[in-house]
Design a protein around this motif. Sequence first.
Motif, PDB file in Angstrom:
ATOM      1  N   PRO A 107      -1.252 -19.087 -14.697  1.00  0.00           N
ATOM      2  CA  PRO A 107      -0.043 -18.300 -14.949  1.00  0.00           C
ATOM      3  C   PRO A 107       0.026 -17.998 -16.438  1.00  0.00           C
ATOM      4  O   PRO A 107      -0.645 -18.639 -17.248  1.00  0.00           O
ATOM      5  N   CYS A 108       0.819 -17.016 -16.807  1.00  0.00           N
ATOM      6  CA  CYS A 108       0.917 -16.647 -18.222  1.00  0.00           C
ATOM      7  C   CYS A 108       2.343 -16.218 -18.548  1.00  0.00           C
ATOM      8  O   CYS A 108       2.929 -15.385 -17.852  1.00  0.00           O
ATOM      9  N   ILE A 109       2.902 -16.835 -19.598  1.00  0.00           N
ATOM     10  CA  ILE A 109       4.192 -16.418 -20.132  1.00  0.00           C
ATOM     11  C   ILE A 109       3.936 -15.840 -21.515  1.00  0.00           C
ATOM     12  O   ILE A 109       3.284 -16.474 -22.347  1.00  0.00           O
ATOM     13  N   GLN A 127       1.310 -16.904 -26.031  1.00  0.00           N
ATOM     14  CA  GLN A 127       0.988 -16.949 -24.602  1.00  0.00           C
ATOM     15  C   GLN A 127       0.978 -18.402 -24.145  1.00  0.00           C
ATOM     16  O   GLN A 127       0.304 -19.236 -24.744  1.00  0.00           O
ATOM     17  N   GLY A 128       1.748 -18.681 -23.106  1.00  0.00           N
ATOM     18  CA  GLY A 128       1.727 -19.997 -22.482  1.00  0.00           C
ATOM     19  C   GLY A 128       0.835 -19.957 -21.261  1.00  0.00           C
ATOM     20  O   GLY A 128       1.052 -19.166 -20.340  1.00  0.00           O
ATOM     21  N   ASP A 132      -7.241 -23.439 -17.321  1.00  0.00           N
ATOM     22  CA  ASP A 132      -8.153 -22.507 -16.651  1.00  0.00           C
ATOM     23  C   ASP A 132      -8.401 -21.248 -17.487  1.00  0.00           C
ATOM     24  O   ASP A 132      -9.399 -20.550 -17.301  1.00  0.00           O
ATOM     25  N   PHE A 133      -7.474 -20.969 -18.389  1.00  0.00           N
ATOM     26  CA  PHE A 133      -7.602 -19.769 -19.213  1.00  0.00           C
ATOM     27  C   PHE A 133      -8.925 -19.738 -19.972  1.00  0.00           C
ATOM     28  O   PHE A 133      -9.524 -18.679 -20.150  1.00  0.00           O
ATOM     29  N   PHE A 134      -9.396 -20.900 -20.386  1.00  0.00           N
ATOM     30  CA  PHE A 134     -10.616 -20.945 -21.198  1.00  0.00           C
ATOM     31  C   PHE A 134     -11.875 -20.715 -20.364  1.00  0.00           C
ATOM     32  O   PHE A 134     -12.955 -20.508 -20.915  1.00  0.00           O
TER      33      PHE A 134
END
Length: 206
Positions: A107-109, A127-128, A132-134
């Motif tokens: 998810p992304c805030i 960005q929060g 997994d983003f990496f």
Amino acid sequence: MAKISPLIFFKMAALSLRRHPIRSGLALLGIVIGIASMTVTMALGEGANERLKNEILSMGENWVYIIPGNFLGKGEVKKVRKKEKKLLYSDYLALRQFSADIQACTPCIETKEIVKYQGNQLVAEIQGLNADFFRIEPRGIKAGLPFSAHHELASIPVVVLGSDVAKELFKYESPIGKTILIGKASFKVIGVFNEAPKKINRIQNP
């Protein structure tokens, strides 16, 4: 009816060229400029199209960015955007369970906030995300480490800085291990991203 020889037309054209050389030259020049303009325009269009395609592919050929709202309605974009519902954490969990082929999902805030370190400050995009983003982000880490699932589960306030933000805040000082303020909250810097390519998908450097 007698058939007219094509040679007559050539003779008439040659005679016209001799009688009106300036007009003929201008007409020829116009034709040359027109053809050259069309050729250049088509070449630029093809080049821009190829560049755009390459930049989109550089974002990653196997990921999808999901945002709420219906953008397909004609003339209804702004109206729909105002009334839209936000994606929820439960939507993220459902997406994770949607298919075994999904290898990474976060998810992304997103927001903008004042970021401070001692006497230096700037307004940056924040960005929060989860760890997994990496696995999705192709840039990689230039210094330090990315945050992990451990940081996420334990709610440890850590941050990985974009390279531009790190330069602005720390100048020539290493940011790793330092504490910065994002708004009024303190975060420990554990990593710095590699330089962001100046492409359509990387103009942001949060």
